[in-house]
Design an enzyme around this catalytic site. Structure first.
Site, mmCIF file in Angstrom:
data_model
loop_
_atom_site.group_PDB
_atom_site.id
_atom_site.type_symbol
_atom_site.label_atom_id
_atom_site.label_comp_id
_atom_site.label_asym_id
_atom_site.label_seq_id
_atom_site.Cartn_x
_atom_site.Cartn_y
_atom_site.Cartn_z
ATOM 1 N N CYS A 63 45.130 32.448 41.241
ATOM 2 C CA CYS A 63 45.165 31.187 40.506
ATOM 3 C C CYS A 63 46.284 31.280 39.463
ATOM 4 C CB CYS A 63 43.816 30.934 39.836
ATOM 5 S SG CYS A 63 43.515 31.970 38.379
ATOM 6 N N GLU B 131 41.563 39.657 39.773
ATOM 7 C CA GLU B 131 42.895 40.183 39.459
ATOM 8 C C GLU B 131 42.993 40.617 37.997
ATOM 9 O OE1 GLU B 131 43.417 36.977 42.674
ATOM 10 O OE2 GLU B 131 42.211 37.251 40.873
ATOM 11 N N CYS C 61 45.699 34.096 36.854
ATOM 12 C CA CYS C 61 45.883 35.431 37.425
ATOM 13 C C CYS C 61 47.346 35.694 37.746
ATOM 14 C CB CYS C 61 45.025 35.599 38.668
ATOM 15 S SG CYS C 61 43.257 35.602 38.286
ATOM 16 N N HIS D 201 38.400 37.006 36.276
ATOM 17 C CA HIS D 201 38.745 36.915 37.695
ATOM 18 C C HIS D 201 39.047 38.321 38.204
ATOM 19 C CE1 HIS D 201 40.057 32.397 37.655
ATOM 20 N NE2 HIS D 201 38.950 32.614 36.969
#
Length: 153
Positions: free
Chosen positions: A82, A54, A85, A52
């Protein structure tokens, strides 16, 4: 638009236009406003479900700075983090996060953050089966780590 959020958005646009992942971009800045890392979701490009935006920028910033502790840094991301993250952000000691779109926005286009949030709230327990086994065989390593005063992070 905030200049740092604009850069995070540009990172997201890059990722989407190059089919690297979803519409997620992020940057990390230091206390002086210098950009330490920037990037986008790389799940599709890397076949890595943890890539992801991040997490990608946290990895880059830590590598660049030679530390796992990003205290004093700020993260800007195109979407509310999320649970994975969010956990990575907390582990990295990043205390300030700015996001644009919400997890509901992500859900409306098909991203599944909601099922993980629900699991953490005690719902959807069928999502994953967790069962403890063989603690006795592994606890010695934990005790040895503690005994030798290894780094806690």
């Amino acid at each position: 638009m905030n200049k740092f959020m604009e850069i995070a958005k540009e990172c997201a646009e890059h990722g989407v236009s190059h089919n690297e992942g979803g519409p997620f971009g992020a940057i990390i800045i230091d206390e002086s406003g210098n950009i330490i890392a920037k990037g986008n979701n790389m799940v599709l490009a890397s076949n890595d479900p943890t890539a992801h935006a991040e997490v990608t920028v946290i990895r880059e910033a830590c590598k660049k700075l030679g530390t796992y502790d990003l205290s004093g840094c700020t993260l800007y991301t195109s979407c509310e983090p999320c649970p994975m993250c969010l956990s990575a952000i907390i582990w990295a000691n990043i205390k300030q996060v700015y996001y644009a779109c919400t997890r509901e926005d992500a859900g409306k286009i098909g991203f599944r953050d909601d099922i993980i949030y629900e699991y953490l709230e005690g719902k959807n327990k069928e999502l994953i089966k967790l069962k403890q086994i063989d603690r006795e065989g592994c606890i010695g390593l934990f005790n040895e780590y503690e005994k030798n005063n290894k780094v806690i992070y």
